[in-house]
Design an enzyme around this catalytic site. Structure first.
Site, PDB file in Angstrom:
ATOM      1  N   SER A  14       0.703  -1.365  -0.048  1.00 55.74           N
ATOM      2  CA  SER A  14       0.068  -0.047  -0.042  1.00 55.74           C
ATOM      3  C   SER A  14       0.806   1.321   0.023  1.00 55.74           C
ATOM      4  O   SER A  14       1.792   1.299   0.707  1.00 55.74           O
ATOM      5  CB  SER A  14      -0.839  -0.025   1.193  1.00 55.74           C
ATOM      6  OG  SER A  14      -1.785   1.223   1.205  1.00 55.74           O
ATOM      7  N   GLY A  60       1.788  11.051   4.641  1.00 54.34           N
ATOM      8  CA  GLY A  60       0.657  11.618   5.448  1.00 54.34           C
ATOM      9  C   GLY A  60      -0.873  11.181   4.615  1.00 54.34           C
ATOM     10  O   GLY A  60      -1.717  12.054   4.907  1.00 54.34           O
ATOM     11  N   CYS A  77      -2.218   3.748  12.478  1.00 51.56           N
ATOM     12  CA  CYS A  77      -2.603   5.247  12.625  1.00 51.56           C
ATOM     13  C   CYS A  77      -2.733   5.922  14.000  1.00 51.56           C
ATOM     14  O   CYS A  77      -3.349   5.032  14.844  1.00 51.56           O
ATOM     15  CB  CYS A  77      -3.750   5.413  11.789  1.00 51.56           C
ATOM     16  SG  CYS A  77      -4.040   4.709  10.066  1.00 51.56           S
ATOM     17  N   GLY A 115      12.198  -0.057   2.817  1.00 50.64           N
ATOM     18  CA  GLY A 115      13.271  -0.329   2.163  1.00 50.64           C
ATOM     19  C   GLY A 115      14.267  -1.487   2.666  1.00 50.64           C
ATOM     20  O   GLY A 115      13.751  -1.877   3.757  1.00 50.64           O
ATOM     21  N   THR A 136       8.704  -0.279  -1.560  1.00 47.34           N
ATOM     22  CA  THR A 136       9.769   0.614  -1.751  1.00 47.34           C
ATOM     23  C   THR A 136      10.451   0.350  -3.295  1.00 47.34           C
ATOM     24  O   THR A 136      11.074   1.179  -4.095  1.00 47.34           O
ATOM     25  CB  THR A 136      10.644   0.954  -0.859  1.00 47.34           C
ATOM     26  OG1 THR A 136       9.979   1.427   0.499  1.00 47.34           O
ATOM     27  CG2 THR A 136      11.832   2.045  -0.908  1.00 47.34           C
TER      28      THR A 136
HETATM   29  C1  LIG Z   1       5.782   6.167   0.137  1.00 49.91           C
HETATM   30  C2  LIG Z   1       5.032   5.470   0.934  1.00 49.91           C
HETATM   31  C3  LIG Z   1       3.881   5.380   1.278  1.00 49.91           C
HETATM   32  C4  LIG Z   1       3.025   4.392   2.226  1.00 49.91           C
HETATM   33  N1  LIG Z   1       1.692   4.289   2.300  1.00 49.91           N
HETATM   34  C5  LIG Z   1       1.081   3.505   2.966  1.00 49.91           C
HETATM   35  C6  LIG Z   1      -0.273   3.548   3.338  1.00 49.91           C
HETATM   36  O1  LIG Z   1      -1.066   4.420   2.796  1.00 49.91           O
HETATM   37  N2  LIG Z   1      -0.798   2.474   3.994  1.00 49.91           N
HETATM   38  C7  LIG Z   1      -0.153   1.426   4.511  1.00 49.91           C
HETATM   39  O2  LIG Z   1      -0.784   0.437   5.151  1.00 49.91           O
HETATM   40  N3  LIG Z   1       1.380   1.470   4.362  1.00 49.91           N
HETATM   41  C8  LIG Z   1       1.886   2.315   3.712  1.00 49.91           C
HETATM   42  N4  LIG Z   1       3.191   2.253   3.275  1.00 49.91           N
HETATM   43  C9  LIG Z   1       3.955   1.237   4.056  1.00 49.91           C
HETATM   44  C10 LIG Z   1       4.269   0.074   2.689  1.00 49.91           C
HETATM   45  O3  LIG Z   1       3.035  -0.325   2.372  1.00 49.91           O
HETATM   46  C11 LIG Z   1       4.848  -0.901   3.399  1.00 49.91           C
HETATM   47  O4  LIG Z   1       4.462  -1.646   4.533  1.00 49.91           O
HETATM   48  C12 LIG Z   1       6.654  -0.535   3.904  1.00 49.91           C
HETATM   49  O5  LIG Z   1       6.826   0.585   3.057  1.00 49.91           O
HETATM   50  C13 LIG Z   1       7.494  -1.608   4.187  1.00 49.91           C
HETATM   51  O6  LIG Z   1       7.669  -2.230   2.987  1.00 49.91           O
HETATM   52  P1  LIG Z   1       8.604  -1.894   1.727  1.00 49.91           P
HETATM   53  O7  LIG Z   1      10.196  -1.664   2.492  1.00 49.91           O
HETATM   54  O8  LIG Z   1       8.766  -2.905   0.813  1.00 49.91           O
HETATM   55  O9  LIG Z   1       8.523  -0.590   1.169  1.00 49.91           O
HETATM   56  C14 LIG Z   1       3.718   3.156   2.594  1.00 49.91           C
HETATM   57  C15 LIG Z   1       5.341   3.202   2.376  1.00 49.91           C
HETATM   58  C16 LIG Z   1       5.777   4.370   1.623  1.00 49.91           C
HETATM   59  C17 LIG Z   1       7.277   4.111   1.121  1.00 49.91           C
END
Ligand SMILES: Cc1cc2nc3c(=O)[nH]c(=O)nc-3n(C[C@H](O)[C@H](O)[C@H](O)COP(=O)(O)O)c2cc1C
Length: 307
Positions: free
Chosen positions: A25, A76, A134, A221, A270
């Site tokens: 997400s 946000g 949240c 990441g 990411t």
């Molecule tokens: C830019 C950005 C926006 C994100 N927005 C949400 C969100 O709206 N809702 C949510 O549950 N997680 C959100 N996340 C978290 C990611 O879904 C994920 O759980 C987290 O980044 C770890 O995974 P990754 O290292 O593969 O990015 C966001 C992450 C990033 C980097």
């Protein structure tokens, strides 16, 4: 060779994925933004941006900062709001082969109930993922997901408000992840996804101030992968519902590590910022691994590190 996976085995309709690779997400918009870059219908599922009752502009800039092997964000929850999502995005998703899971975010328990209720029966929406990272504004701003009681309450409330399968996404910003996972599972979650971002910050040295507009943000990441892997391992040992691994997954090897730790599926986040087709690369890499190793069914790999 079968990569299909049932992510909601206790749910009446279930949530059957053709393969275990999903998007995370907030890192893949509404999916529509990526459909011209590669065949996104090959993915197991698409999880859309975090969605709130009202549209949100998000936090002040700067909202992104690169760190060693990671990314800090303080977006946000910028999003179009639930009404526009139902009107403009869901009809597009209804024609897709890949199921779309809507990630929801609230400030009160009532927000979550209303969001879940509005999504119930909407064509194009296959499941709900509940972001419990949240702040609960009625409880002094503590994250719902840092306390077993409030995490369970959000889960039970969402379950009661919808007939869709419900995934609950855990925050790593707690010292009792297993207890929270257990509480969420007992409250009726169909599956658990983890992890969301870890709290972090960075400084702008010339300005002598925090780099992000909100001072602190969420770290994602490769930097967080070992933490995420450990938490998936921990949670998969205490719940009897599917666990979805997320956190720093960039390659098929990363995904395989999570699957061996007990994840039934994975989310790629990411990594798509540097390689938009990372989720598909991860899927193809898993297929190649299974072929090479003579594995007929993905389920043979789930939790092997636990046996
Ligand atoms: C830019 C950005 C926006 C994100 N927005 C949400 C969100 O709206 N809702 C949510 O549950 N997680 C959100 N996340 C978290 C990611 O879904 C994920 O759980 C987290 O980044 C770890 O995974 P990754 O290292 O593969 O990015 C966001 C992450 C990033 C980097």
């Amino acid at each position: 060779m079968s990569l299909s996976i049932q992510l909601a085995p206790k749910h009446q309709r279930g949530l059957l994925l053709a393969n275990p690779v999903m998007t995370a997400s907030g890192t893949f918009g509404y999916g529509t933004e990526y459909s011209h870059l590669f065949d996104i219908q090959k993915l197991g599922a698409i999880v859309c941006k975090g969605t709130t009752l009202e549209p949100r502009d998000g936090n002040p800039q700067p909202r992104l900062a690169e760190t060693a092997c990671g990314l800090l964000n303080s977006i946000g929850l910028q999003n179009i709001g639930i009404k526009a999502l139902i009107k403009e995005k869901a009809p597009i998703w209804a024609s897709w082969r890949a199921p779309v899971i809507v990630n929801i975010a609230g400030e009160t328990i009532e927000d979550y109930a209303q969001l879940a209720g509005e999504l119930d029966g909407v064509a194009g929406v296959s499941a709900i993922e509940v972001n419990i990272s949240c702040p609960n504004i009625k409880a002094g701003g503590a994250e719902f997901g840092t306390n077993p009681e409030s995490a369970a309450k959000v889960t039970a409330t969402v379950k009661a408000a919808t007939s869709l399968p419900v995934l609950v996404k855990l925050t790593p910003n707690t010292n009792n992840i297993a207890e929270i996972a257990r509480a969420v599972a007992e409250a009726g979650a169909d599956a658990i996804s983890l992890i969301n971002t870890l709290k972090g910050m960075a400084m702008d040295i010339p300005k002598r101030r925090p780099l992000l507009g909100t001072a602190t943000g969420g770290l994602s990441g490769p930097a967080i992968k070992p933490v995420a892997l450990y938490m998936v391992y921990e949670v998969a040992g205490v719940v009897d519902i599917p666990v979805i691994g997320c956190g720093g997954i960039t390659t098929a090897s990363d995904a395989l590590e999570f699957i061996m730790a007990g994840a039934s599926a994975v989310q790629v986040g990411t990594a798509t910022f540097t390689n938009p087709r990372a989720p598909l690369d991860v899927l193809e890499g898993i297929e190649q691994f299974m072929e090479k190793e003579g594995i007929d069914n993905l389920t043979e790999l789930i939790g092997t590190a636990r046996q």
